[in-house]
Each structure stands twice: as C-alpha cells, then as structure tokens.
Design a protein around this motif. Structure first.
Motif, short mmCIF file in Angstrom:
data_model
loop_
_atom_site.label_atom_id
_atom_site.label_comp_id
_atom_site.label_asym_id
_atom_site.label_seq_id
_atom_site.Cartn_x
_atom_site.Cartn_y
_atom_site.Cartn_z
N ILE A 133 -39.66 30.60 36.39
CA ILE A 133 -41.13 30.52 36.49
C ILE A 133 -41.68 29.56 35.44
O ILE A 133 -42.53 28.72 35.73
N ASP A 134 -41.17 29.68 34.21
CA ASP A 134 -41.64 28.79 33.13
C ASP A 134 -41.38 27.33 33.46
O ASP A 134 -42.22 26.46 33.19
N ARG A 137 -43.82 26.21 36.15
CA ARG A 137 -45.16 26.09 35.55
C ARG A 137 -45.28 24.80 34.75
O ARG A 137 -46.28 24.08 34.84
N GLU A 141 -47.90 21.77 35.61
CA GLU A 141 -48.91 21.35 34.64
C GLU A 141 -48.80 19.86 34.29
O GLU A 141 -49.80 19.22 34.00
N GLU A 156 -56.50 28.09 35.19
CA GLU A 156 -55.39 29.03 35.06
C GLU A 156 -55.08 29.69 36.40
O GLU A 156 -53.92 29.87 36.77
N GLN A 157 -56.13 30.04 37.13
CA GLN A 157 -55.93 30.64 38.44
C GLN A 157 -55.22 29.66 39.39
O GLN A 157 -54.34 30.05 40.16
N HIS A 160 -51.56 29.48 38.53
CA HIS A 160 -50.87 30.66 39.06
C HIS A 160 -50.63 30.53 40.56
O HIS A 160 -49.55 30.89 41.06
N VAL A 163 -47.83 27.93 41.21
CA VAL A 163 -46.51 28.46 40.84
C VAL A 163 -46.06 29.49 41.88
O VAL A 163 -44.91 29.47 42.33
N ALA A 164 -46.98 30.36 42.28
CA ALA A 164 -46.62 31.43 43.24
C ALA A 164 -46.10 30.85 44.56
O ALA A 164 -45.10 31.35 45.11
#
Length: 203
Positions: A133-134, A137, A141, A156-157, A160, A163-164
């Motif tokens: 996940i990291d 992300r 970014e 931030e949303q 998320h 990533v999801a």
C-alpha cells in the motif's frame, strides 16, 4: 592458527545458509503459484529438498517465512517496475499507470490470494500488505502530483480512492468476482482512475 571459525569457513557457512533460506522462500512461492495456497512446512521442505528440521532452523515459524517471502515478492515487483514520467499528459499517465498496475497485480496474484486467506490470523502478512500500500501511495503521489495539488481539501480522500482502486482487492473483484479478462479489468481501472483525476482537476 586455523580455528573452526576461520573467516573463510564462516563466509562459506553464511553463503550456504543464505542459499538454503533462498531455496526455502523459492519453494514456498512456487507451491503457492501452483495453487497450493496454504503449503505446510512439510511440503515446503520437501520442495526445497531439505529436512523439516533444516526449515525450522532457518525460519523459527511461518511468520518469519512470510516476512522473507513477502520481501522476495516486493523484490520481484521492483525488478518488473518501470518508472512513468510525471510530465506526460494525464491520459497517457493514467494509461501507463494502469497497464503497469495490471502487470504487477498479475505478477503477485498467487501470493496475494494466499495472503488473503491467512492475513486475518497473521500479523506479518498484514505488515506485508501495508508495504504494498505504501509503495502504491508513493507512486500515486508522485505520478499525479499536479492533479492532487488541484484537489485542495479533498486531496487525501482522492489519494485514498486512487490507492484503493489500484490494489489487489479491487483487482480481484474485477478478475475473480466479475470474471473479466486482464484487458477488460485494466480498462475498468483506467476508467475509474481517469474519472477520479479528471473530477479533481475540474474543481
């Protein structure tokens, strides 16, 4: 004086131990890739051509083996990864990103399926997933920095959400749940990622 622990002998023992550990990890991942999603210590030892005692001498339990196997899967992903230029137009970045995610997710599919079964009772498998996940992300970014900057308080949303849709559970839903082929699944991912980023830049 040539003692039992002369440097050459120590180096030789260390190299042998490393080869044994590598063979165990390779056997573990090979069994998983062949569909044995919960291989026992006995099956792993047999596949690696070692005794069960040697297996547990090198790895004190399954958790330490999960850690080493997880590190090897990340290494394989790193070897297959190709950087994408953040200066490309958004549509090209989305396409390249989703093509790469599809390729990497197919690469880790067997180990991801195996981990999904055992993660509820394995702290190490959960830690392994957080590493994946990291990495995703970080890539999101960097690759979509311009669009994220335009998202304002919703940044931030948006991260998320991106990533999801880029991770194994979403890919598993497309491939296994909906029965889509790789190209179809990738197209759905690209549509979702593109819509999320276009929506951000329109605000």
């Amino acid at each position: 004086m040539g003692g039992a622990d002369a440097p050459g002998r120590v180096d030789g023992r260390t190299a042998r131990a490393e080869r044994t550990r590598a063979a165990i990890v390779e056997a573990h991942l090979a069994l998983i890739s062949e569909g044995d999603l919960r291989p026992t210590g006995e099956r792993i030892a047999e596949r690696a051509g070692i005794s069960l005692r040697t297996l547990w001498t090198n790895f004190k339990d399954m958790e330490t083996l999960f850690e080493a196997s997880g590190a090897e899967v990340l290494r394989q992903q790193d070897a297959a990864y190709r950087p994408i230029s953040p200066t490309l137009p958004l549509a090209k970045r989305v396409d390249a990103y989703c093509r790469q995610r599809a390729r990497l997710l197919q690469l880790v599919a067997p180990s991801a399926r195996a981990a999904q079964m055992r993660e509820p009772v394995s702290a190490q498998l959960h830690r392994n997933r957080l590493k994946h996940i990291d990495r995703v992300r970080d890539e999101v970014e960097q690759l979509f920095a311009a669009e994220l900057a335009q998202a304002g308080p919703g940044r931030e949303q948006l991260v998320h959400a991106l990533v999801a849709v880029s991770m194994w559970p979403a890919w598993s839903m497309l491939r296994d749940g909906l029965g889509l082929g790789v190209d179809q699944a990738r197209a759905v991912m690209a549509r979702t990622v593109g819509a999320l980023l276009t929506d951000a830049s329109d605000h």
